[in-house]
Design an enzyme around this catalytic site. Sequence first.
Site, PDB file in Angstrom:
ATOM      1  CD  GLU A 162      -2.626   1.289  -0.027  1.00  0.00           C
ATOM      2  OE1 GLU A 162      -3.315   0.352  -0.473  1.00  0.00           O
ATOM      3  OE2 GLU A 162      -2.492   2.362  -0.641  1.00  0.00           O
ATOM      4  CE  LYS A 222       4.954   0.857   1.700  1.00  0.00           C
ATOM      5  NZ  LYS A 222       4.179   2.065   1.476  1.00  0.00           N
ATOM      6  CB  CYS A 278       5.950   3.477   7.200  1.00  0.00           C
ATOM      7  SG  CYS A 278       4.483   2.553   7.700  1.00  0.00           S
TER       8      CYS A 278
HETATM    9  N1  LIG Z   1       0.143   3.648   8.268  1.00  0.00           N
HETATM   10  C1  LIG Z   1       0.355   3.842   6.990  1.00  0.00           C
HETATM   11  O1  LIG Z   1       0.125   4.932   6.472  1.00  0.00           O
HETATM   12  C2  LIG Z   1       0.851   2.751   6.115  1.00  0.00           C
HETATM   13  C3  LIG Z   1       1.205   1.513   6.633  1.00  0.00           C
HETATM   14  N2  LIG Z   1       1.657   0.510   5.815  1.00  0.00           N
HETATM   15  C4  LIG Z   1       1.956  -0.825   6.347  1.00  0.00           C
HETATM   16  O2  LIG Z   1       0.713  -1.475   6.629  1.00  0.00           O
HETATM   17  C5  LIG Z   1       0.843  -2.331   7.768  1.00  0.00           C
HETATM   18  C6  LIG Z   1      -0.215  -1.959   8.801  1.00  0.00           C
HETATM   19  O3  LIG Z   1       0.015  -0.624   9.209  1.00  0.00           O
HETATM   20  P1  LIG Z   1      -1.065   0.189  10.038  1.00  0.00           P
HETATM   21  O4  LIG Z   1      -2.410  -0.036   9.458  1.00  0.00           O
HETATM   22  O5  LIG Z   1      -0.539   1.568  10.155  1.00  0.00           O
HETATM   23  O6  LIG Z   1      -0.966  -0.561  11.455  1.00  0.00           O
HETATM   24  P2  LIG Z   1      -1.938  -0.455  12.699  1.00  0.00           P
HETATM   25  O7  LIG Z   1      -1.143  -0.751  13.886  1.00  0.00           O
HETATM   26  O8  LIG Z   1      -2.736   0.821  12.629  1.00  0.00           O
HETATM   27  O9  LIG Z   1      -3.002  -1.642  12.463  1.00  0.00           O
HETATM   28  C7  LIG Z   1      -2.675  -2.980  12.525  1.00  0.00           C
HETATM   29  C8  LIG Z   1      -3.811  -3.732  13.209  1.00  0.00           C
HETATM   30  O10 LIG Z   1      -3.575  -5.133  13.110  1.00  0.00           O
HETATM   31  C9  LIG Z   1      -4.127  -5.745  14.272  1.00  0.00           C
HETATM   32  N3  LIG Z   1      -3.578  -7.087  14.446  1.00  0.00           N
HETATM   33  C10 LIG Z   1      -2.303  -7.450  14.733  1.00  0.00           C
HETATM   34  N4  LIG Z   1      -2.186  -8.784  14.779  1.00  0.00           N
HETATM   35  C11 LIG Z   1      -3.410  -9.303  14.523  1.00  0.00           C
HETATM   36  C12 LIG Z   1      -3.916 -10.611  14.423  1.00  0.00           C
HETATM   37  N5  LIG Z   1      -3.135 -11.686  14.589  1.00  0.00           N
HETATM   38  N6  LIG Z   1      -5.225 -10.773  14.151  1.00  0.00           N
HETATM   39  C13 LIG Z   1      -6.038  -9.708  13.974  1.00  0.00           C
HETATM   40  N7  LIG Z   1      -5.601  -8.429  14.043  1.00  0.00           N
HETATM   41  C14 LIG Z   1      -4.301  -8.224  14.313  1.00  0.00           C
HETATM   42  C15 LIG Z   1      -3.764  -4.795  15.381  1.00  0.00           C
HETATM   43  O11 LIG Z   1      -4.597  -4.983  16.502  1.00  0.00           O
HETATM   44  C16 LIG Z   1      -3.959  -3.430  14.694  1.00  0.00           C
HETATM   45  O12 LIG Z   1      -5.247  -2.884  14.948  1.00  0.00           O
HETATM   46  C17 LIG Z   1       2.278  -2.172   8.250  1.00  0.00           C
HETATM   47  O13 LIG Z   1       3.045  -3.192   7.686  1.00  0.00           O
HETATM   48  C18 LIG Z   1       2.706  -0.837   7.659  1.00  0.00           C
HETATM   49  O14 LIG Z   1       4.086  -0.792   7.415  1.00  0.00           O
HETATM   50  C19 LIG Z   1       1.732   0.685   4.465  1.00  0.00           C
HETATM   51  C20 LIG Z   1       1.377   1.880   3.900  1.00  0.00           C
HETATM   52  C21 LIG Z   1       0.899   3.007   4.673  1.00  0.00           C
HETATM   53  O1  LIG Z   2       4.379   3.199   4.006  1.00  0.00           O
HETATM   54  C1  LIG Z   2       3.844   4.129   4.545  1.00  0.00           C
HETATM   55  O2  LIG Z   2       3.480   4.147   5.715  1.00  0.00           O
HETATM   56  C2  LIG Z   2       3.599   5.410   3.818  1.00  0.00           C
HETATM   57  O3  LIG Z   2       4.660   6.308   4.233  1.00  0.00           O
HETATM   58  C3  LIG Z   2       4.555   7.626   3.705  1.00  0.00           C
HETATM   59  O4  LIG Z   2       3.323   8.219   4.093  1.00  0.00           O
HETATM   60  P1  LIG Z   2       3.113   8.919   5.516  1.00  0.00           P
HETATM   61  O5  LIG Z   2       4.187   8.518   6.453  1.00  0.00           O
HETATM   62  O6  LIG Z   2       1.714   8.649   5.901  1.00  0.00           O
HETATM   63  O7  LIG Z   2       3.206  10.487   5.238  1.00  0.00           O
HETATM   64  P2  LIG Z   2       4.200  11.368   4.339  1.00  0.00           P
HETATM   65  O8  LIG Z   2       3.399  12.392   3.668  1.00  0.00           O
HETATM   66  O9  LIG Z   2       5.071  10.559   3.502  1.00  0.00           O
HETATM   67  O10 LIG Z   2       5.068  12.098   5.445  1.00  0.00           O
HETATM   68  C4  LIG Z   2       6.015  11.411   6.226  1.00  0.00           C
HETATM   69  C5  LIG Z   2       6.804  12.403   7.055  1.00  0.00           C
HETATM   70  O11 LIG Z   2       7.683  13.157   6.230  1.00  0.00           O
HETATM   71  C6  LIG Z   2       7.494  14.544   6.434  1.00  0.00           C
HETATM   72  N1  LIG Z   2       7.741  15.259   5.165  1.00  0.00           N
HETATM   73  C7  LIG Z   2       7.146  14.847   4.020  1.00  0.00           C
HETATM   74  C8  LIG Z   2       7.375  15.499   2.835  1.00  0.00           C
HETATM   75  C9  LIG Z   2       8.256  16.581   2.802  1.00  0.00           C
HETATM   76  O12 LIG Z   2       8.530  17.212   1.737  1.00  0.00           O
HETATM   77  N2  LIG Z   2       8.855  16.962   3.960  1.00  0.00           N
HETATM   78  C10 LIG Z   2       8.620  16.317   5.153  1.00  0.00           C
HETATM   79  O13 LIG Z   2       9.189  16.699   6.174  1.00  0.00           O
HETATM   80  C11 LIG Z   2       6.055  14.654   6.917  1.00  0.00           C
HETATM   81  O14 LIG Z   2       5.837  15.842   7.623  1.00  0.00           O
HETATM   82  C12 LIG Z   2       5.929  13.427   7.778  1.00  0.00           C
HETATM   83  O15 LIG Z   2       6.438  13.657   9.060  1.00  0.00           O
HETATM   84  C13 LIG Z   2       4.580   7.559   2.169  1.00  0.00           C
HETATM   85  O16 LIG Z   2       4.389   8.878   1.646  1.00  0.00           O
HETATM   86  C14 LIG Z   2       3.467   6.641   1.657  1.00  0.00           C
HETATM   87  O17 LIG Z   2       3.566   6.518   0.242  1.00  0.00           O
HETATM   88  C15 LIG Z   2       3.632   5.252   2.303  1.00  0.00           C
HETATM   89  O18 LIG Z   2       2.584   4.411   1.897  1.00  0.00           O
END
Ligand SMILES: NC(=O)C1=CN([C@@H]2O[C@H](COP(=O)(O)OP(=O)(O)OC[C@H]3O[C@@H](n4cnc5c(N)ncnc54)[C@H](O)[C@@H]3O)[C@@H](O)[C@H]2O)C=CC1
Ligand SMILES: O=C(O)[C@H]1O[C@H](OP(=O)(O)OP(=O)(O)OC[C@H]2O[C@@H](n3ccc(=O)[nH]c3=O)[C@H](O)[C@@H]2O)[C@H](O)[C@@H](O)[C@@H]1O
Length: 464
Positions: A162, A222, A278
């Site tokens: 994602e 990713k 992340c």
């Molecule tokens: N937060 C973001 O913006 C992004 C995160 N990712 C990736 O996506 C993944 C998830 O990230 P988030 O959604 O931020 O994490 P999160 O911590 O918000 O959500 C994960 C959820 O999974 C649940 N969980 C864990 N083990 C479980 C199990 N065995 N059965 C059922 N539920 C379970 C937890 O209780 C928690 O609510 C990570 O690998 C992260 O690196 C990728 C892109 C964007």
């Molecule tokens: O894997 C993930 O979790 C995600 O991580 C980032 O998304 P996110 O962390 O939600 O937010 P960003 O907009 O990337 O910002 C990350 C951090 O960098 C900082 N940032 C971003 C851009 C910039 O120009 N300068 C800067 O300081 C932001 O303030 C923030 O603290 C990536 O942008 C997503 O594509 C990815 O899916």
Amino acid sequence: MKIKNICCIGAGYVGGPTMAVIAQKCPEINVTVVDINENRIAAWNDEDVNNIPIYEPGLSEIVAEARDRNLFFSTDVDEAIDKADMIFISVNTPTKTYGIGKGMAADLKFIELCARQIARVAKSDKIVVEKSTLPVRTAQALKNILENTGNGVNFQILSNPEFLAEGTAVDDLLNPDRVLIGGDIDSTEGKEAVSSLVEIYANWIPKERILTTNVWSSELSKLTANAFLAQRVSSINAMSELCEKTGADVNEVAKAVGMDSRIGSKFLKSSVGFGGSCFQKDILNLVYISKSLGLNEVADYWEQVILMNDHQKRRFAANIVKTLFNTVSGKKIGVLGWAFKKDTNDTRESAAIYVTDYLLNEQAEITVYDPKVKAEQVYADLDYLNSRPEEENRKRVKVVNSPYEAGDKAHAVAVLTEWDEFVELNWDDIYKNMLKPAFLFDGRRLLDRKEKEKIGFEFYAIGN
Ligand SMILES: NC(=O)C1=CN([C@@H]2O[C@H](COP(=O)(O)OP(=O)(O)OC[C@H]3O[C@@H](n4cnc5c(N)ncnc54)[C@H](O)[C@@H]3O)[C@@H](O)[C@H]2O)C=CC1
Ligand SMILES: O=C(O)[C@H]1O[C@H](OP(=O)(O)OP(=O)(O)OC[C@H]2O[C@@H](n3ccc(=O)[nH]c3=O)[C@H](O)[C@@H]2O)[C@H](O)[C@@H](O)[C@@H]1O
């Protein structure tokens, strides 16, 4: 194969919004998002849709439309697995805090638990989709677990990382630059699995933006994307320090450099340091993988992105101390913004946590205001660092409901998140109620220097 039932394990920042959008765009598919966290599921099911556990612009409207129609939130993981043709794994993959790889490698225990649960429960063939961000070759481990159950069920494993960013999750999901799907494209079953996921996304995303690759390329892309993005922030932040010493302005430099179409203008905003759940975790993971493969130069190259980011947070905090006549002991400092970026209530790895911790070590008194972050979260973030007894965090950090209260009788105010509302504040009033000289530190290049100096502030901004 046409997918009728989807299960998503993990109702977090990724699972929740991603599945809400799939459900909205594919009304003929039943989508059940499951989690072991009962409070989180209860919040997703809250009658008042404004109480869903994740704040993202536009998300509550989508949940309101699809929930109880074809979008369901439940704690019954077994039932949802049993019913599903396709299972997304969207659980957290934090940095390991113990054992081999501590502080570097991704902790895959939650992923493994999901795989074992799927293996135990599944009675019919399933497509298992890695949605979480995972080390390259994790699909191999999943395959081993799933295929050694001996109950005759066939599993296809896809990688579908994602790329959404928090604060813009809904827009990113509705209109992504690309969707990436990795699968076993050398086998007929693998190709079929890939195309069934392609068909889901094709309901709203043009096919030319849906990219298919082998599983390893998808997994590694990713980590690579996050490393490149974070590297741009560390690169511009490195230049910000040079700007401060030479009279150059980092915003002007970023603009001039970004107009080169080979470089591009996005993600060049200098800041107090990147946060979020992340960037750091994924780069550390990349460093760990590289080291494990004996690629020390590759590891060192990427590690520098993190070291630069740590330096940026530390030097911002150190500059506050230095500017306030080398001591902040007993001085009130107002912190505006606790989330790691605007338009989210997520505080994971937020620069504000580290800047505040630094200032607390210098005996400052901190008052925090953030429009979306609750007091308990601020304390939990500080307690997690273990820098001092928890009572002391509660005694020396006050969380308030108004930015004006944060500035009241403060020696200094620091802007640490770029919330739009901070631009519009009545800064004359804030100035009037602060102690003089009134110091204003802009860690986000959000405020206009001339205007603030005209009011009377002693103004400091990153890279200027
Ligand atoms: N937060 C973001 O913006 C992004 C995160 N990712 C990736 O996506 C993944 C998830 O990230 P988030 O959604 O931020 O994490 P999160 O911590 O918000 O959500 C994960 C959820 O999974 C649940 N969980 C864990 N083990 C479980 C199990 N065995 N059965 C059922 N539920 C379970 C937890 O209780 C928690 O609510 C990570 O690998 C992260 O690196 C990728 C892109 C964007
Ligand atoms: O894997 C993930 O979790 C995600 O991580 C980032 O998304 P996110 O962390 O939600 O937010 P960003 O907009 O990337 O910002 C990350 C951090 O960098 C900082 N940032 C971003 C851009 C910039 O120009 N300068 C800067 O300081 C932001 O303030 C923030 O603290 C990536 O942008 C997503 O594509 C990815 O899916």
